[in-house]
Design a protein around this motif. Structure first.
Motif, short mmCIF file in Angstrom:
data_model
loop_
_atom_site.label_atom_id
_atom_site.label_comp_id
_atom_site.label_asym_id
_atom_site.label_seq_id
_atom_site.Cartn_x
_atom_site.Cartn_y
_atom_site.Cartn_z
N THR A 28 0.81 -1.22 0.00
CA THR A 28 0.00 0.00 0.00
C THR A 28 0.84 1.27 0.00
OG1 THR A 28 -0.14 -0.10 2.41
CG2 THR A 28 -1.93 -1.13 1.16
N ARG A 29 2.11 1.14 0.40
CA ARG A 29 2.97 2.32 0.40
C ARG A 29 3.48 2.59 -1.00
NH1 ARG A 29 7.49 0.74 4.35
NH2 ARG A 29 7.24 -1.17 3.18
N PRO A 30 3.69 3.85 -1.36
CA PRO A 30 4.19 4.15 -2.71
C PRO A 30 5.67 3.79 -2.84
CG PRO A 30 4.00 6.17 -1.43
CD PRO A 30 3.40 5.07 -0.59
N TYR A 58 10.53 -3.82 -0.07
CA TYR A 58 11.94 -3.40 -0.10
C TYR A 58 12.05 -2.02 -0.77
CZ TYR A 58 16.75 -3.22 -1.84
OH TYR A 58 18.02 -2.81 -2.15
N LEU A 59 11.39 -1.85 -1.91
CA LEU A 59 11.46 -0.58 -2.63
C LEU A 59 10.76 0.54 -1.87
CD1 LEU A 59 10.80 -1.87 -6.25
CD2 LEU A 59 12.99 -1.19 -5.25
N ALA A 60 9.65 0.23 -1.22
CA ALA A 60 8.94 1.24 -0.44
C ALA A 60 9.78 1.68 0.76
CB ALA A 60 7.59 0.70 0.03
N ASP A 61 10.44 0.74 1.43
CA ASP A 61 11.33 1.09 2.55
C ASP A 61 12.47 1.98 2.08
OD1 ASP A 61 9.83 -0.42 4.30
OD2 ASP A 61 11.17 -2.16 4.24
N LEU A 62 13.10 1.59 0.97
CA LEU A 62 14.21 2.36 0.43
C LEU A 62 13.74 3.77 0.04
CD1 LEU A 62 17.16 1.40 -1.50
CD2 LEU A 62 15.68 2.98 -2.70
N ASN A 63 12.58 3.86 -0.57
CA ASN A 63 12.04 5.16 -0.98
C ASN A 63 11.79 6.05 0.24
OD1 ASN A 63 10.86 6.96 -3.11
ND2 ASN A 63 9.09 6.72 -1.76
N GLU A 64 11.21 5.48 1.29
CA GLU A 64 10.94 6.27 2.49
C GLU A 64 12.23 6.80 3.11
OE1 GLU A 64 8.70 3.74 5.07
OE2 GLU A 64 6.87 3.91 3.86
N GLN A 65 13.24 5.95 3.18
CA GLN A 65 14.52 6.37 3.76
C GLN A 65 15.18 7.45 2.90
OE1 GLN A 65 16.78 2.78 4.11
NE2 GLN A 65 15.40 1.90 5.63
N ALA A 66 15.16 7.27 1.59
CA ALA A 66 15.78 8.25 0.70
C ALA A 66 15.02 9.57 0.73
CB ALA A 66 15.83 7.71 -0.73
N GLN A 67 13.69 9.51 0.80
CA GLN A 67 12.89 10.73 0.84
C GLN A 67 13.13 11.50 2.13
OE1 GLN A 67 11.22 11.91 -1.75
NE2 GLN A 67 10.70 13.75 -0.60
N GLU A 68 13.21 10.80 3.26
CA GLU A 68 13.51 11.45 4.53
C GLU A 68 14.89 12.12 4.48
OE1 GLU A 68 13.16 8.52 7.61
OE2 GLU A 68 11.01 8.29 7.29
N ARG A 69 15.85 11.43 3.92
CA ARG A 69 17.20 11.98 3.79
C ARG A 69 17.19 13.20 2.87
NH1 ARG A 69 21.78 13.25 5.51
NH2 ARG A 69 23.61 12.71 4.32
N PHE A 70 16.46 13.13 1.76
CA PHE A 70 16.34 14.24 0.83
C PHE A 70 15.76 15.48 1.53
CE2 PHE A 70 13.61 16.64 -2.09
CZ PHE A 70 14.54 17.03 -3.05
N GLU A 71 14.68 15.28 2.27
CA GLU A 71 14.04 16.40 2.97
C GLU A 71 14.97 17.00 4.02
OE1 GLU A 71 10.39 14.68 4.33
OE2 GLU A 71 9.55 14.62 2.30
N LEU A 72 15.73 16.17 4.72
CA LEU A 72 16.67 16.66 5.72
C LEU A 72 17.78 17.49 5.06
CD1 LEU A 72 17.80 16.61 8.65
CD2 LEU A 72 19.09 14.58 7.96
N ILE A 73 18.34 16.98 3.98
CA ILE A 73 19.41 17.70 3.28
C ILE A 73 18.88 19.02 2.73
CG2 ILE A 73 20.87 17.66 1.21
CD1 ILE A 73 21.19 14.63 1.71
N GLU A 74 17.68 18.99 2.17
CA GLU A 74 17.08 20.20 1.62
C GLU A 74 16.87 21.26 2.70
OE1 GLU A 74 13.45 21.24 -1.41
OE2 GLU A 74 13.09 19.74 0.14
N ALA A 75 16.35 20.85 3.86
CA ALA A 75 16.13 21.79 4.96
C ALA A 75 17.45 22.37 5.47
CB ALA A 75 15.39 21.09 6.09
N GLN A 76 18.47 21.54 5.57
CA GLN A 76 19.78 22.01 6.03
C GLN A 76 20.37 23.01 5.04
OE1 GLN A 76 21.91 18.34 6.54
NE2 GLN A 76 21.25 18.10 8.67
N MET A 77 20.23 22.74 3.75
CA MET A 77 20.77 23.66 2.74
C MET A 77 20.03 25.00 2.76
SD MET A 77 21.42 21.32 -0.59
CE MET A 77 23.01 20.61 -0.92
#
Length: 147
Positions: free
Chosen positions: A22-24, A56-75
């Motif tokens: 159910t997760r994207p 597996y892909l949904a877990d990886l996507n969630e982790q990468a998206q969280e990391r992306f948002e964190l990096i974006e906020a820091q920048m």
């Protein structure tokens, strides 16, 4: 567990059901899926057949998206891209935000590249499968069967 079959012509085929995720999967998951298809077909097939690919892909996507948002906020914080800038000069704010998003996306892509190279769990899984094939192949050959 009862397995049901459907007759197709002269053959009975099992009715196999694949659990829905159910997760994207998202952008990062799709990039990983394409990589697995092209470069790690054994791992891709294993995950697909064991019904673990989507999770597996949904877990990886969630982790990468969280990391992306964190990096974006820091920048944004480091470069002074604030709501004040948005009110004063909207076009400049959009330019900065787009620049930051593109750089953050490149960072995530590079991290996924390193993840691909050091994905020891997946590599060890493939190695384990090949190990068992190497063990079983002579047994089947001696028994006169093809593997």
């Amino acid at each position: 567990m009862k397995i049901e079959y459907t007759k197709v012509g002269d053959y009975y085929l099992p009715n196999l059901y694949y659990p829905e995720e159910t997760r994207p999967i998202g952008l990062w998951g799709m990039l990983r899926k394409e990589y697995l298809k092209e470069h790690k077909s054994g791992t891709y097939t294993y995950l697909l057949l064991t019904a673990r690919l989507d999770s597996y892909l949904a877990d990886l996507n969630e982790q990468a998206q969280e990391r992306f948002e964190l990096i974006e906020a820091q920048m944004r914080s480091a470069e002074g891209v604030t709501e004040e800038l948005k009110r004063q000069n909207p076009m400049e704010w959009v330019r900065h935000c787009n620049n930051i998003r593109n750089r953050a996306a490149e960072i995530i892509k590079q991290e996924l590249e390193r993840f691909r190279e050091s994905d020891t769990e997946m590599f060890s899984l493939e190695a384990e499968i090949h190990h068992y094939i190497d063990i079983l192949e002579p047994v089947f050959r001696d028994a006169g069967q093809e593997m």
